[in-house]
Write an enzyme that holds these catalytic residues in place. Structure first.
Site, PDB file in Angstrom:
ATOM      1  N   SER A 176      -7.586   1.090   3.516  1.00  0.00           N
ATOM      2  CA  SER A 176      -8.097   0.608   2.236  1.00  0.00           C
ATOM      3  C   SER A 176      -9.352  -0.232   2.455  1.00  0.00           C
ATOM      4  O   SER A 176      -9.637  -0.656   3.582  1.00  0.00           O
ATOM      5  CB  SER A 176      -7.013  -0.253   1.581  1.00  0.00           C
ATOM      6  OG  SER A 176      -7.509  -0.891   0.439  1.00  0.00           O
TER       7      SER A 176
ATOM      8  N   THR B  60      -4.163  -0.672  -7.063  1.00  0.00           N
ATOM      9  CA  THR B  60      -4.937   0.509  -7.431  1.00  0.00           C
ATOM     10  C   THR B  60      -4.102   1.778  -7.492  1.00  0.00           C
ATOM     11  O   THR B  60      -3.020   1.873  -6.898  1.00  0.00           O
ATOM     12  CB  THR B  60      -6.078   0.717  -6.407  1.00  0.00           C
ATOM     13  OG1 THR B  60      -6.925   1.771  -6.839  1.00  0.00           O
ATOM     14  CG2 THR B  60      -5.544   1.066  -5.036  1.00  0.00           C
TER      15      THR B  60
ATOM     16  N   ASN C 217      -6.182   4.329  -6.825  1.00  0.00           N
ATOM     17  CA  ASN C 217      -7.327   4.900  -6.128  1.00  0.00           C
ATOM     18  C   ASN C 217      -8.375   5.317  -7.163  1.00  0.00           C
ATOM     19  O   ASN C 217      -9.060   4.474  -7.697  1.00  0.00           O
ATOM     20  CB  ASN C 217      -6.965   6.044  -5.195  1.00  0.00           C
ATOM     21  CG  ASN C 217      -8.136   6.347  -4.246  1.00  0.00           C
ATOM     22  OD1 ASN C 217      -8.972   5.473  -4.011  1.00  0.00           O
ATOM     23  ND2 ASN C 217      -8.216   7.551  -3.737  1.00  0.00           N
TER      24      ASN C 217
ATOM     25  N   ASP D 135      -7.632   8.440   0.566  1.00  0.00           N
ATOM     26  CA  ASP D 135      -8.159   7.347   1.397  1.00  0.00           C
ATOM     27  C   ASP D 135      -7.894   7.585   2.885  1.00  0.00           C
ATOM     28  O   ASP D 135      -8.436   6.875   3.734  1.00  0.00           O
ATOM     29  CB  ASP D 135      -7.562   6.000   0.966  1.00  0.00           C
ATOM     30  CG  ASP D 135      -8.427   5.299  -0.087  1.00  0.00           C
ATOM     31  OD1 ASP D 135      -9.561   5.761  -0.335  1.00  0.00           O
ATOM     32  OD2 ASP D 135      -7.975   4.286  -0.646  1.00  0.00           O
TER      33      ASP D 135
ATOM     34  N   GLY E  39     -13.549  -1.094  -6.704  1.00  0.00           N
ATOM     35  CA  GLY E  39     -14.846  -0.492  -6.371  1.00  0.00           C
ATOM     36  C   GLY E  39     -14.866   0.307  -5.080  1.00  0.00           C
ATOM     37  O   GLY E  39     -15.946   0.559  -4.537  1.00  0.00           O
ATOM     38  N   GLY E  40     -13.690   0.707  -4.586  1.00  0.00           N
ATOM     39  CA  GLY E  40     -13.671   1.535  -3.368  1.00  0.00           C
ATOM     40  C   GLY E  40     -14.381   0.812  -2.231  1.00  0.00           C
ATOM     41  O   GLY E  40     -14.168  -0.385  -2.008  1.00  0.00           O
TER      42      GLY E  40
ATOM     43  N   ARG F  81       0.842  -1.187   0.000  1.00  0.00           N
ATOM     44  CA  ARG F  81       0.000   0.000   0.000  1.00  0.00           C
ATOM     45  C   ARG F  81       0.881   1.243   0.000  1.00  0.00           C
ATOM     46  O   ARG F  81       1.958   1.255   0.616  1.00  0.00           O
ATOM     47  CB  ARG F  81      -0.822  -0.040   1.293  1.00  0.00           C
ATOM     48  CG  ARG F  81      -1.780   1.105   1.520  1.00  0.00           C
ATOM     49  CD  ARG F  81      -2.943   1.035   0.607  1.00  0.00           C
ATOM     50  NE  ARG F  81      -4.054   1.864   1.039  1.00  0.00           N
ATOM     51  CZ  ARG F  81      -5.069   2.161   0.244  1.00  0.00           C
ATOM     52  NH1 ARG F  81      -5.113   1.725  -1.008  1.00  0.00           N
ATOM     53  NH2 ARG F  81      -6.061   2.887   0.685  1.00  0.00           N
TER      54      ARG F  81
ATOM     55  N   THR G  37      -4.016  -6.478  17.446  1.00  0.00           N
ATOM     56  CA  THR G  37      -3.124  -6.426  16.307  1.00  0.00           C
ATOM     57  C   THR G  37      -3.173  -5.111  15.358  1.00  0.00           C
ATOM     58  O   THR G  37      -3.297  -4.132  15.979  1.00  0.00           O
ATOM     59  CB  THR G  37      -3.697  -7.326  15.344  1.00  0.00           C
ATOM     60  OG1 THR G  37      -4.210  -6.473  14.750  1.00  0.00           O
ATOM     61  CG2 THR G  37      -3.035  -8.333  14.606  1.00  0.00           C
TER      62      THR G  37
END
Ligand code: DON
Length: 573
Positions: free
Chosen positions: A456, A403, A405, A427, A477-478, A113, A385
Site C-alpha cells: 500500500s 480504502t 482501492n 495493488d 490518492g494511491g 489491509r 523487519t
C-alpha cells in the site's frame, strides 16, 4: 422522521473561531441530521475534533466523543458512517490502517489491509501469452482481496470506551433511513452506476435509470441489515453467518475466489510504526505492508539537510529538491517493499541517515534527474523487519486511512448485503514492471502469494512536537498519498503555513516511473516554467489527494482542516 440520530446531541459544540463557517451544523442543541447538513472546511475547537471525507461522518465522530467516547470510539463510528455516506472509499468490503498515539505515550498501529485469498496465485492475472489482464485485477469479482475493515474496527474497539453496538447505530440509521446527496456525491455515483450495474447482482441501492442529483436521498436497506448483523454478532456478523454466505455466493456468481475459510481466517495485525525525526519533530507513520511510512521518512530525511525555509515555498529550488527525493524513494518502493510477513523489507537501512545521504549523492540542483539512472538503492542488509483524523479532549490522536482501492472498488456490490467489494488485488505487482492503476511498478517483493497483503501507499501519520501531540494527518490518492503527506508536513514545518493552507496548497508528485512530475491545477506558473527549463516533464492534473488533518496549537486549540478538494468536512467542540 428527519432527526433520526436521537441521543447524538451536539450540545455546546461551539467552535472557537470561524463561527461563520460552522454555525450551520455545530450549533448548540443541534442533532446530526442526514437531511440537513453542510460541508465545513475549517474549525478551531477547544476539546475534540474530527476531519473526514464527509460532514455526516465527522459530525457523528464528534458527537460520539461528546457522549463520552474517546478518539478510538470516534474513529470507529466515523468509519462506519463513511461506509454508508461515502461509498467510493468508505467501506465494509475494503481494508485500511489505523495509527494512534495515546496520551500515555503508547503508539498503536493496526493493519487491516486486505489479503490475497488462498486460491490466489502469482500469475492469476496473466493470459496464456503472459500478458497482464488489468481488467481482471481492477474490476469485478476476481479483483477483491479478503476484506479487512470489520476485523480492523473490532481490533480498534479494544482501545475504545463505548459499546460497539452504540458506535455502529448512527451508520445503521443513516443506511436505513437514507441521507441526502451532495452535488459531488450525486455526480460521483451517477458516473459509476452503470459500472456497478454491470458487475453486481441486481438491484443495488446505487442504481436508478436517471442520474442522481443533489438533494436526492440514498437509502441502503441491505447495508443497514448487514450492519445490524455486525451489531448483533460482532466480527462474525461479517466473517461468518449470513454475510459470509452472501459474499461467497456473490463470488460464485462472478467467478471470484474468496471462500468461507478465507473470511473466517482473516485477522487484523498489530504493526510497529515507523518513527523518525525531522527538524525536532517526531514523526510517526505506518509500516509495511504500507510503503507510506518508509517513503515519508525517506523523502523528509533526504531534504532535511537543505535550508528549505530559505529556499522558499514552492520555488523552483525547493520543489526540485523535493521531487528528486520523491523519485529516489519511489525507486526503492518498487524494489524493496512488500508485506513483511512474506518479504524481508530492509526497513532500518531504508530509513537510515547514512543510506539516505548517499541516495542524494548524485542530486544536481540545476537539472532534472533521470529515472533510468536513478535506480533502487543496493541493500546488503539481510535482517530487518478515505483518511480520517481524530483528536479527543485528552489529546489522544487517531489517524485512519481506509480504502476499496479504486473509486467504488471492484464495482461489485455483494448481492443481498449492500456493500461494495475492494479491487485491492491490483495493488500487488501482477507482473514485474507492469504498472498498476496508479502507475506503480513492482516485482518479487510485491508478487501475489495466498495470504499475503498487497503493498500500500497509505500513510496515516502523527507528529509529536516537544514530545506532545501535534498533528494528525493523512489522505487518499494511491501513490500520491506519501507525497501529499510529505508536502503538507513540510508546508507546516518549513514554510510555517497553518494546517488548512498547507493542505490546500497545490501539490506535485513524482514516483520514479513514469519519469514525469504531476502538477496540480493552481501551481505557480513561474515555478512550472523553471522546472521545464531544468528538463522535467510536467503533466497537469486536476486534483491530488483529499488530505484531512488536525493540529494541536500551543494553547491546545484543535486547528482542524478538511481538504478543499472534496466534500471533506470538520466537526468538533
Ligand atoms: O493502498 C493503496 O495505496 C491504494 N489502494 C490506495 C487507493 C487510493 O488512495 C484511492 N484513492 N484515490
Amino acid at each position: 422522521m428527519r432527526k433520526i440520530l436521537t441521543g447524538l446531541l451536539f450540545l455546546g459544540l461551539i467552535p472557537v473561531a470561524n463561527a461563520q463557517h460552522v454555525a450551520s451544523i455545530v450549533g448548540p442543541n443541534k442533532e446530526v441530521d442526514p437531511f440537513h447538513y453542510s460541508v465545513v472546511k475549517r474549525g478551531n475547537f477547544k476539546q475534540a475534533a474530527v476531519s473526514s471525507a464527509h460532514p455526516l461522518a465527522s459530525m457523528v465522530g464528534a458527537a460520539i466523543m461528546k457522549k463520552g467516547g474517546n478518539a478510538f470510539d470516534a474513529a470507529i463510528a466515523t468509519q462506519l458512517v463513511l461506509a454508508v455516506v461515502f461509498p467510493n472509499a468508505g467501506n465494509l468490503g475494503g481494508g485500511g490502517f489505523l495509527l494512534a498515539y495515546k496520551t500515555n505515550g503508547e503508539l498503536i498501529g493496526i493493519d487491516y489491509r486486505e489479503a490475497a485469498p488462498e486460491k490466489a496465485s502469482r500469475d492469476m492475472y496473466l493470459d496464456k501469452n503472459g500478458n497482464a489482464q488489468l481488467n481482471l485485477s481492477q474490476n469485478g469479482h476476481l479483483a477483491s482481496g479478503i476484506p479487512g475493515t470489520v476485523a480492523g474496527l473490532f481490533a480498534t474497539h479494544a482501545y475504545a470506551k463505548l459499546p460497539f453496538a452504540e458506535l455502529i447505530q448512527p451508520a445503521i440509521d443513516i443506511a436505513a433511513k437514507g441521507f441526502v446527496l451532495t452535488e459531488k456525491e450525486a455526480a460521483s455515483i451517477s458516473s459509476v452506476k452503470d459500472g456497478i450495474a454491470r458487475f453486481s447482482t441486481q438491484p443495488t441501492a446505487f442504481y436508478k435509470p436517471t442520474r442522481w442529483k443533489v438533494g436526492d436521498t440514498l437509502i441502503q436497506k441491505e447495508l443497514a441489515h448487514t450492519l445490524e448483523r455486525i451489531q448483533q454478532e460482532g466480527a462474525m456478523g461479517f466473517y461468518g453467518g449470513k454475510t459470509a454466505d452472501l459474499i461467497v455466493a456473490e463470488m460464485e456468481r462472478g467467478r471470484g475466489i474468496i471462500s468461507h475459510a478465507d473470511l473466517k481466517n482473516y485477522t487484523a495485525k498489530l504493526r510497529e510504526p515507523i518513527v523518525f525525526n525531522y527538524r525536532g519533530h517526531e514523526i510517526i507513520s505506518f509500516a509495511p505492508p504500507s510503503s507510506g511510512g518508509i517513503l515519508l521518512a525517506q523523502m523528509m530525511k533526504m531534504v532535511e539537510k537543505y535550508p528549505m525555509t530559505k529556499m522558499g515555498f514552492q520555488t523552483p529550488s525547493s520543489v526540485q529538491l523535493m521531487i528528486e527525493a520523491e523519485r529516489r524513494a519511489f525507486a526503492d518502493r518498487a524494489e524493496h517493499m512488500g508485506d513483511p510477513d512474506f518479504w524481508k523489507v530492509p526497513v532500518n537501512t531504508l530509513i537510515s541517515d547514512t543510506y539516505l545521504q548517499q541516495r542524494m549523492n548524485d542530486y544536481s540542483p540545476d537539472k532534472a534527474g533521470n529515472s533510468k539512472e536513478v535506480n533502487a538503492g543496493v541493500i546488503k542488509e539481510s535482517e530487518e523487519t478515505t483518511h480520517l483524523s481524530v483528536v479527543d479532549a485528552a489529546g489522544n490522536m487517531v489517524a485512519v486511512t481506509t480504502t476499496l482501492n479504486g473509486s467504488y472498488g471492484s464495482k461489485v456490490v455483494v448481492g443481498g448485503a449492500g456493500f461494495l467489494l475492494n479491487n485491492e488485488m491490483d495493488d500487488f505487482s501482477v507482473k514485474p514492471g507492469v504498472p498498476n492503476m496508479f502507475g506503480a511498478v513492482g516485482g518479487e517483493a510485491n508478487a501475489i502469494v495466498p495470504g499475503k497483503r498487497m503493498l500500500s501507499s497509505m500513510t496515516p501519520t502523527l507528529v509529536l512536537k516537544n514530545k506532545k501531540p501535534y498533528i494528525v494527518i493523512g489522505t487518499p490518492g494511491g501513490t500520491t498519498i506519501p507525497t501529499s503527506v510529505y508536502q503538507a508536513l513540510i508546508n507546516v514545518i518549513d514554510f510555517n503555513k497553518n494546517l488548512g493552507d498547507a493542505i490546500d496548497a497545490p501539490k506535485f508528485h513524482h514516483q520514479w516511473l513514469p519519469d514525469e512530475v504531476m502538477i496540480e491545477t493552481g501551481f505557480d506558473n513561474k515555478t512550472k516554467e523553471a522546472l521545464q527549463k531544468m528538463g522535467y516533464h510536467l503533466k497537469d492534473r486536476s486534483s491530488i489527494g483529499r488530505t484531512d488533518g488536525i493540529r494541536i496549537l500551543p494553547n491546545k486549540i484543535r486547528e482542524t482542516a478538511a481538504d478543499k478538494r472534496g466534500d471533506d468536512s470538520v466537526a468538533g467542540y
